[in-house]
Design an enzyme around this catalytic site. Structure first.
Site, PDB file in Angstrom:
ATOM      1  N   CYS A  89       0.838  -1.199   0.000  1.00  0.00           N
ATOM      2  CA  CYS A  89       0.000   0.000   0.000  1.00  0.00           C
ATOM      3  C   CYS A  89       0.880   1.260   0.000  1.00  0.00           C
ATOM      4  O   CYS A  89       1.535   1.549  -0.988  1.00  0.00           O
ATOM      5  CB  CYS A  89      -0.966  -0.044   1.174  1.00  0.00           C
ATOM      6  N   HIS A 197      -3.486  -5.686   1.145  1.00  0.00           N
ATOM      7  CA  HIS A 197      -2.805  -5.926   2.421  1.00  0.00           C
ATOM      8  C   HIS A 197      -2.812  -7.415   2.796  1.00  0.00           C
ATOM      9  O   HIS A 197      -3.718  -7.875   3.497  1.00  0.00           O
ATOM     10  CB  HIS A 197      -3.509  -5.148   3.538  1.00  0.00           C
ATOM     11  N   GLU A 199      -1.017  -8.843   4.992  1.00  0.00           N
ATOM     12  CA  GLU A 199      -0.829  -8.989   6.439  1.00  0.00           C
ATOM     13  C   GLU A 199      -2.144  -8.945   7.200  1.00  0.00           C
ATOM     14  O   GLU A 199      -2.204  -9.359   8.363  1.00  0.00           O
ATOM     15  CB  GLU A 199       0.135  -7.908   6.963  1.00  0.00           C
TER      16      GLU A 199
END
Length: 236
Positions: A89, A197, A199
Protein backbone atom coordinates in the site's frame (compact mmCIF):
# COMPACT_ATOMS: atom_id res chain seq x y z
CA UNK A 1 14.71 -15.45 7.24
CA UNK A 2 14.76 -12.07 8.98
CA UNK A 3 12.36 -9.23 8.21
CA UNK A 4 12.91 -5.58 9.02
CA UNK A 5 9.71 -3.50 9.15
CA UNK A 6 10.32 0.21 8.60
CA UNK A 7 8.21 2.68 10.60
CA UNK A 8 7.68 6.12 9.07
CA UNK A 9 5.83 8.95 10.85
CA UNK A 10 2.24 8.11 9.92
CA UNK A 11 2.70 4.37 9.34
CA UNK A 12 -0.28 2.49 10.75
CA UNK A 13 0.15 -1.04 9.44
CA UNK A 14 3.60 -1.69 10.82
CA UNK A 15 2.33 -3.65 13.82
CA UNK A 16 -0.07 -5.62 11.65
CA UNK A 17 2.86 -6.65 9.47
CA UNK A 18 5.04 -7.38 12.51
CA UNK A 19 2.38 -9.60 14.11
CA UNK A 20 1.62 -11.46 10.89
CA UNK A 21 5.26 -12.24 10.16
CA UNK A 22 6.14 -13.12 13.76
CA UNK A 23 3.03 -14.83 15.10
CA UNK A 24 1.31 -16.21 12.00
CA UNK A 25 4.38 -17.14 9.96
CA UNK A 26 6.96 -17.68 12.71
CA UNK A 27 9.65 -15.42 11.24
CA UNK A 28 12.22 -13.21 12.96
CA UNK A 29 11.12 -9.57 12.76
CA UNK A 30 12.90 -6.34 13.70
CA UNK A 31 11.25 -2.91 13.80
CA UNK A 32 13.27 -0.18 12.07
CA UNK A 33 12.76 3.56 12.64
CA UNK A 34 12.87 5.69 9.50
CA UNK A 35 15.93 7.58 10.79
CA UNK A 36 17.92 4.36 11.10
CA UNK A 37 20.52 3.82 8.41
CA UNK A 38 22.33 0.67 9.51
CA UNK A 39 21.06 -2.46 7.76
CA UNK A 40 24.23 -4.45 8.39
CA UNK A 41 22.27 -7.00 10.45
CA UNK A 42 20.43 -8.06 7.28
CA UNK A 43 21.78 -10.25 4.49
CA UNK A 44 20.50 -10.50 0.93
CA UNK A 45 18.49 -13.53 2.07
CA UNK A 46 16.47 -11.24 4.35
CA UNK A 47 13.73 -8.75 3.56
CA UNK A 48 13.02 -5.10 4.38
CA UNK A 49 9.31 -4.27 4.50
CA UNK A 50 7.74 -0.86 3.90
CA UNK A 51 4.28 -1.10 5.50
CA UNK A 52 1.01 0.63 4.76
CA UNK A 53 -0.29 3.80 6.33
CA UNK A 54 -0.04 7.50 5.67
CA UNK A 55 3.66 8.33 5.85
CA UNK A 56 4.12 12.01 6.62
CA UNK A 57 0.35 12.41 6.43
CA UNK A 58 0.35 11.72 2.67
CA UNK A 59 1.12 15.40 2.13
CA UNK A 60 2.45 16.42 -1.29
CA UNK A 61 2.02 12.93 -2.81
CA UNK A 62 1.72 9.57 -1.10
CA UNK A 63 5.24 8.35 -0.35
CA UNK A 64 6.90 11.42 -1.87
CA UNK A 65 8.30 12.65 1.44
CA UNK A 66 9.06 9.21 2.89
CA UNK A 67 11.43 8.52 0.00
CA UNK A 68 13.78 11.11 1.54
CA UNK A 69 13.86 9.47 4.98
CA UNK A 70 17.43 8.47 5.93
CA UNK A 71 16.67 4.76 5.86
CA UNK A 72 15.62 4.84 2.20
CA UNK A 73 19.20 5.42 1.04
CA UNK A 74 20.15 2.23 2.86
CA UNK A 75 17.10 0.39 1.50
CA UNK A 76 18.01 1.43 -2.04
CA UNK A 77 21.57 0.20 -1.54
CA UNK A 78 20.29 -3.03 0.01
CA UNK A 79 18.01 -3.64 -2.97
CA UNK A 80 20.84 -2.87 -5.38
CA UNK A 81 22.92 -5.58 -3.72
CA UNK A 82 20.13 -8.11 -4.21
CA UNK A 83 18.36 -7.84 -0.85
CA UNK A 84 14.60 -8.35 -0.85
CA UNK A 85 12.34 -5.33 -0.35
CA UNK A 86 8.55 -5.51 -0.02
CA UNK A 87 6.17 -2.55 -0.02
CA UNK A 88 2.47 -2.79 0.81
CA UNK A 89 0.00 0.00 0.00
CA UNK A 90 1.82 3.16 1.15
CA UNK A 91 5.02 1.09 1.00
CA UNK A 92 4.30 0.38 -2.67
CA UNK A 93 3.85 4.11 -3.21
CA UNK A 94 7.20 4.79 -1.52
CA UNK A 95 8.91 2.23 -3.77
CA UNK A 96 7.53 3.91 -6.88
CA UNK A 97 8.48 7.38 -5.61
CA UNK A 98 11.98 6.04 -4.89
CA UNK A 99 12.19 4.56 -8.41
CA UNK A 100 12.81 1.12 -7.00
CA UNK A 101 9.70 0.13 -8.95
CA UNK A 102 8.40 1.72 -12.17
CA UNK A 103 5.14 3.62 -12.52
CA UNK A 104 3.03 5.55 -10.04
CA UNK A 105 -0.05 5.16 -7.86
CA UNK A 106 -2.72 7.74 -8.69
CA UNK A 107 -6.00 8.76 -7.09
CA UNK A 108 -8.64 6.02 -7.33
CA UNK A 109 -10.82 6.33 -10.42
CA UNK A 110 -13.90 7.02 -8.29
CA UNK A 111 -12.01 9.73 -6.35
CA UNK A 112 -12.91 8.02 -3.08
CA UNK A 113 -11.10 6.04 -0.39
CA UNK A 114 -11.86 2.33 -0.79
CA UNK A 115 -11.75 -0.21 2.04
CA UNK A 116 -13.04 -3.68 1.24
CA UNK A 117 -12.04 -7.23 0.33
CA UNK A 118 -10.96 -7.82 -3.25
CA UNK A 119 -9.81 -10.85 -5.21
CA UNK A 120 -6.40 -11.42 -6.80
CA UNK A 121 -4.52 -14.03 -8.67
CA UNK A 122 -0.95 -14.38 -9.72
CA UNK A 123 -0.15 -14.02 -13.38
CA UNK A 124 -0.21 -17.42 -15.04
CA UNK A 125 -2.04 -18.99 -12.10
CA UNK A 126 -5.14 -20.94 -13.02
CA UNK A 127 -6.17 -21.69 -9.44
CA UNK A 128 -8.64 -20.02 -7.15
CA UNK A 129 -8.52 -16.28 -6.60
CA UNK A 130 -7.16 -15.07 -3.26
CA UNK A 131 -9.28 -12.76 -1.11
CA UNK A 132 -7.28 -9.88 0.38
CA UNK A 133 -8.39 -6.48 1.78
CA UNK A 134 -7.52 -3.11 0.30
CA UNK A 135 -7.63 0.28 2.03
CA UNK A 136 -6.41 3.20 -0.06
CA UNK A 137 -7.34 6.44 -1.78
CA UNK A 138 -4.43 6.46 -4.23
CA UNK A 139 -4.06 2.93 -5.52
CA UNK A 140 -4.64 3.27 -9.25
CA UNK A 141 -1.50 1.89 -10.86
CA UNK A 142 -0.32 3.91 -13.83
CA UNK A 143 2.61 3.67 -16.25
CA UNK A 144 3.10 4.53 -19.90
CA UNK A 145 2.36 1.88 -22.51
CA UNK A 146 6.04 1.08 -23.10
CA UNK A 147 6.59 0.41 -19.39
CA UNK A 148 3.41 -1.66 -19.16
CA UNK A 149 4.47 -3.74 -22.16
CA UNK A 150 7.89 -4.29 -20.59
CA UNK A 151 6.29 -5.39 -17.32
CA UNK A 152 4.14 -7.86 -19.25
CA UNK A 153 7.04 -9.19 -21.33
CA UNK A 154 9.33 -9.61 -18.31
CA UNK A 155 6.70 -11.25 -16.13
CA UNK A 156 6.90 -8.42 -13.59
CA UNK A 157 3.16 -8.12 -12.99
CA UNK A 158 2.80 -10.41 -9.99
CA UNK A 159 -0.88 -9.85 -9.16
CA UNK A 160 -3.99 -8.65 -10.95
CA UNK A 161 -7.44 -7.83 -9.61
CA UNK A 162 -10.02 -10.48 -10.51
CA UNK A 163 -13.54 -11.52 -9.65
CA UNK A 164 -14.16 -14.29 -7.14
CA UNK A 165 -13.68 -16.92 -9.84
CA UNK A 166 -10.31 -15.52 -10.91
CA UNK A 167 -11.53 -13.78 -14.07
CA UNK A 168 -9.74 -10.54 -14.95
CA UNK A 169 -12.55 -8.11 -15.70
CA UNK A 170 -13.11 -4.35 -15.59
CA UNK A 171 -15.83 -4.86 -12.99
CA UNK A 172 -13.33 -6.59 -10.67
CA UNK A 173 -10.93 -3.63 -10.81
CA UNK A 174 -11.59 -1.61 -7.63
CA UNK A 175 -9.54 1.51 -8.40
CA UNK A 176 -9.02 1.78 -12.15
CA UNK A 177 -5.47 0.37 -12.20
CA UNK A 178 -4.21 -0.09 -15.74
CA UNK A 179 -4.44 -3.71 -16.88
CA UNK A 180 -5.96 -4.62 -13.48
CA UNK A 181 -2.49 -4.44 -11.90
CA UNK A 182 -2.47 -5.05 -8.14
CA UNK A 183 1.23 -5.76 -7.66
CA UNK A 184 4.52 -5.72 -9.53
CA UNK A 185 8.20 -6.53 -9.03
CA UNK A 186 11.43 -5.16 -10.45
CA UNK A 187 13.32 -6.79 -13.31
CA UNK A 188 15.65 -8.67 -10.95
CA UNK A 189 12.72 -9.95 -8.86
CA UNK A 190 13.91 -8.85 -5.46
CA UNK A 191 11.73 -5.73 -4.99
CA UNK A 192 8.00 -6.30 -4.71
CA UNK A 193 5.08 -3.91 -4.29
CA UNK A 194 1.34 -4.41 -4.00
CA UNK A 195 -1.65 -2.31 -2.93
CA UNK A 196 -3.71 -5.06 -1.18
CA UNK A 197 -2.80 -5.93 2.42
CA UNK A 198 -1.80 -9.61 2.79
CA UNK A 199 -0.83 -8.99 6.44
CA UNK A 200 -4.50 -8.40 7.22
CA UNK A 201 -5.42 -11.86 5.96
CA UNK A 202 -3.05 -14.17 7.83
CA UNK A 203 -5.05 -15.28 10.84
CA UNK A 204 -7.63 -18.03 11.28
CA UNK A 205 -9.22 -15.82 13.93
CA UNK A 206 -10.04 -13.30 11.20
CA UNK A 207 -11.51 -16.00 8.98
CA UNK A 208 -9.02 -15.54 6.14
CA UNK A 209 -5.46 -16.78 5.59
CA UNK A 210 -5.11 -16.04 1.87
CA UNK A 211 -2.63 -13.30 2.71
CA UNK A 212 -0.45 -15.87 4.41
CA UNK A 213 -0.29 -17.77 1.14
CA UNK A 214 0.98 -14.62 -0.60
CA UNK A 215 3.72 -13.93 1.93
CA UNK A 216 4.83 -17.56 1.96
CA UNK A 217 4.97 -17.71 -1.84
CA UNK A 218 6.84 -14.43 -2.21
CA UNK A 219 9.42 -14.94 0.50
CA UNK A 220 9.28 -17.79 2.97
CA UNK A 221 8.54 -20.85 0.86
CA UNK A 222 9.39 -19.38 -2.54
CA UNK A 223 11.25 -22.54 -3.56
CA UNK A 224 8.43 -24.87 -2.60
CA UNK A 225 6.38 -25.26 -5.74
CA UNK A 226 2.98 -26.15 -4.19
CA UNK A 227 2.79 -22.92 -2.17
CA UNK A 228 4.25 -20.80 -4.93
CA UNK A 229 1.99 -22.31 -7.56
CA UNK A 230 -1.13 -21.56 -5.56
CA UNK A 231 -0.16 -17.90 -5.46
CA UNK A 232 0.87 -17.85 -9.12
CA UNK A 233 4.53 -17.20 -8.38
CA UNK A 234 6.23 -20.38 -9.54
CA UNK A 235 8.91 -18.39 -11.38
CA UNK A 236 9.97 -16.39 -8.32
Amino acid sequence: MKFGVVVFPGSNCDRDMYDSLLQDLGQEVVMLWHKDTDLSAFTTEDCIVLPGGFSYGDYLRCGAIARFSPIMQSVTKFAGEGGKVFGVCNGFQVLCESHLLPGALLRNANQQFISKNVYLRGVGDQGCALKVPIAHGEGRYYADDLTLDQLEANGQIIYRYTDEDGNITAAANPNGSLRNIAGICNATRNVFGMMPHPERACSEALGNIDGKTILEALFINAKEKPAAKKAGLVNF
